[in-house]
Write an enzyme that holds these catalytic residues in place. Structure first.
Site, PDB file in Angstrom:
ATOM      1  N   CYS A 182      44.850  36.692  38.276  1.00 51.50           N
ATOM      2  CA  CYS A 182      44.778  37.809  39.230  1.00 51.50           C
ATOM      3  C   CYS A 182      44.160  39.040  38.573  1.00 51.50           C
ATOM      4  CB  CYS A 182      46.179  38.124  39.748  1.00 51.50           C
ATOM      5  SG  CYS A 182      46.242  39.554  40.842  1.00 51.50           S
ATOM      6  N   CYS A 211      45.863  42.361  39.382  1.00 53.90           N
ATOM      7  CA  CYS A 211      47.136  42.556  38.666  1.00 53.90           C
ATOM      8  C   CYS A 211      46.901  42.889  37.196  1.00 53.90           C
ATOM      9  CB  CYS A 211      47.993  41.288  38.724  1.00 53.90           C
ATOM     10  SG  CYS A 211      47.981  40.454  40.300  1.00 53.90           S
ATOM     11  N   ASP A 212      45.989  42.197  36.541  1.00 53.37           N
ATOM     12  CA  ASP A 212      45.906  42.259  35.080  1.00 53.37           C
ATOM     13  C   ASP A 212      44.638  42.912  34.528  1.00 53.37           C
ATOM     14  OD1 ASP A 212      48.317  40.909  34.974  1.00 53.37           O
ATOM     15  OD2 ASP A 212      47.367  38.937  34.981  1.00 53.37           O
TER      16      ASP A 212
END
Ligand code: NDP
Length: 307
Positions: free
Chosen positions: A131, A134-135
């Protein structure tokens, strides 16, 4: 007979449970055998509002679970093995026993597809991610690879190009299935390079995490050692929806089709979170859909009792 039964225990299911419990609907949840969903396999979560210094994914899910149980949600760590939504009450089967409910909220999520490299699980959160949203932040100024040729891979590449020094999009063939407009944006972006037709044959690592990948040309078989800081998979998700056919409609990828926010084609059956979201796939959007599903389930029960 329950009023609201929630299947799945990620952010969508737990938010639905919290709202249903606070509406006095005494919800029950079947959390599955691995409760908490995708966030339990991530490390830092810095994009869920309310945590000024971020929070670990498993801790966030633990907090949500405790919040739900404190206000009376009954959570069973069991799997629903079969459903029959052909008439009211809605029927589910758990450990061979029949469970009856007026409404069901499906929040079984989606599982990110991976390349199944031998050391992949050990490197999740230590160089490999499923993701970008997200990261990506953890790879600012670094050099990363995105794998895939669909809209997800294009979107991840464009997102990462805003943060990273260089993004290399690796795809196993020279044709992309992504929409033309997304492909064009990627091709025009000065920080994105295409590496086609290649696959990732191996993830190279030291004791701190990922150091590079071995790329393989899918036409010639030629191998190339490629140092890299991050490897992002953009090769799609598998929505966990097969249990619910034929009582819900799904799209070509298996995502449950919803209308009027979270309604499925079966009255009283709602779907929330990644199971019904091919586009955003974020914890916060899943939580938002969970809230909508609980409010819509409450309304459905109210209308049933008036009928
Ligand atoms: P897709 O299934 O569309 O694409 C998956 C890609 O990953 C394909 O290019 C496929 O390659 C590749 N792939 C799959 N398995 C492997 C593997 N083992 N090794 C190497 N490559 C692999 O998934 P997406 O998540 O991209 O999209 C799903 C749906 O969601 C689509 O309908 C898409 O349009 C939609 N979507 C929409 C967005 C938006 O509107 N903003 C954003 C993201 C997705 P190959 O082509 O060779 O099979």
């Amino acid at each position: 007979m329950y009023k609201v039964t929630i299947i799945g225990s990620g952010p969508a299911g737990l938010t639905a449970a919290i709202y249903a419990a606070r509406a006095g609907l005494e919800p029950v949840m079947f959390s599955g055998l691995q409760p908490g969903g995708q966030l339990t396999t991530t490390t830092d979560v810095e994009n869920f509002p309310g945590f000024s210094h971020g929070i670990l994914g498993p801790e966030l899910m633990d907090n949500m679970t405790q919040q739900a149980t404190r206000i009376g949600v009954r959570i069973f760590q069991k799997e629903v093995s079969r459903v029959d939504f052909s008439s009211q009450p809605l029927r589910m089967y758990v450990d061979g026993e029949e469970v009856l409910s007026q409404t069901v909220i499906i929040s079984t999520g989606a599982t990110a597809k991976t390349l199944n490299l031998p050391n992949e699980q050990a490197l999740m959160g230590r160089g490999i991610s499923t993701c970008a949203t997200c990261d990506g932040f953890f790879y600012r100024g670094k050099r990363v690879i995105v794998v895939g040729g669909g809209d997800s891979a294009m979107e991840e590449s464009l997102y990462l190009a805003n943060l990273c020094q260089e993004v290399i999009l690796v795809h196993r063939q020279d044709k992309f299935r992504a929409s033309m407009i997304m492909q064009e944006r990627v091709r025009r972006h000065p920080k994105i390079t295409l590496k086609i037709p290649f696959t990732v044959a191996e993830a190279l690592a030291d004791d701190k995490g990922l150091t590079g990948v071995m790329l393989k040309n899918t036409e010639t078989g030629e191998l190339e050692n490629f140092p890299i800081d991050g490897l992002f998979y953009g090769i799609g998700h598998s929505p966990n929806s097969s249990l619910f056919a034929p009582f819900v409609d799904v799209d070509d990828h298996g995502y449950i089709r919803v209308q009027n926010f979270t309604e499925t084609k079966t009255p009283g059956v709602f779907a929330a979170g990644d199971i019904a979201d091919p586009v955003f796939k974020q914890a916060i959007t899943a939580a938002g859909m969970g809230c909508q599903a609980a409010i819509q389930a409450a309304k459905f029960i109210e209308l049933m009792s008036e009928a």
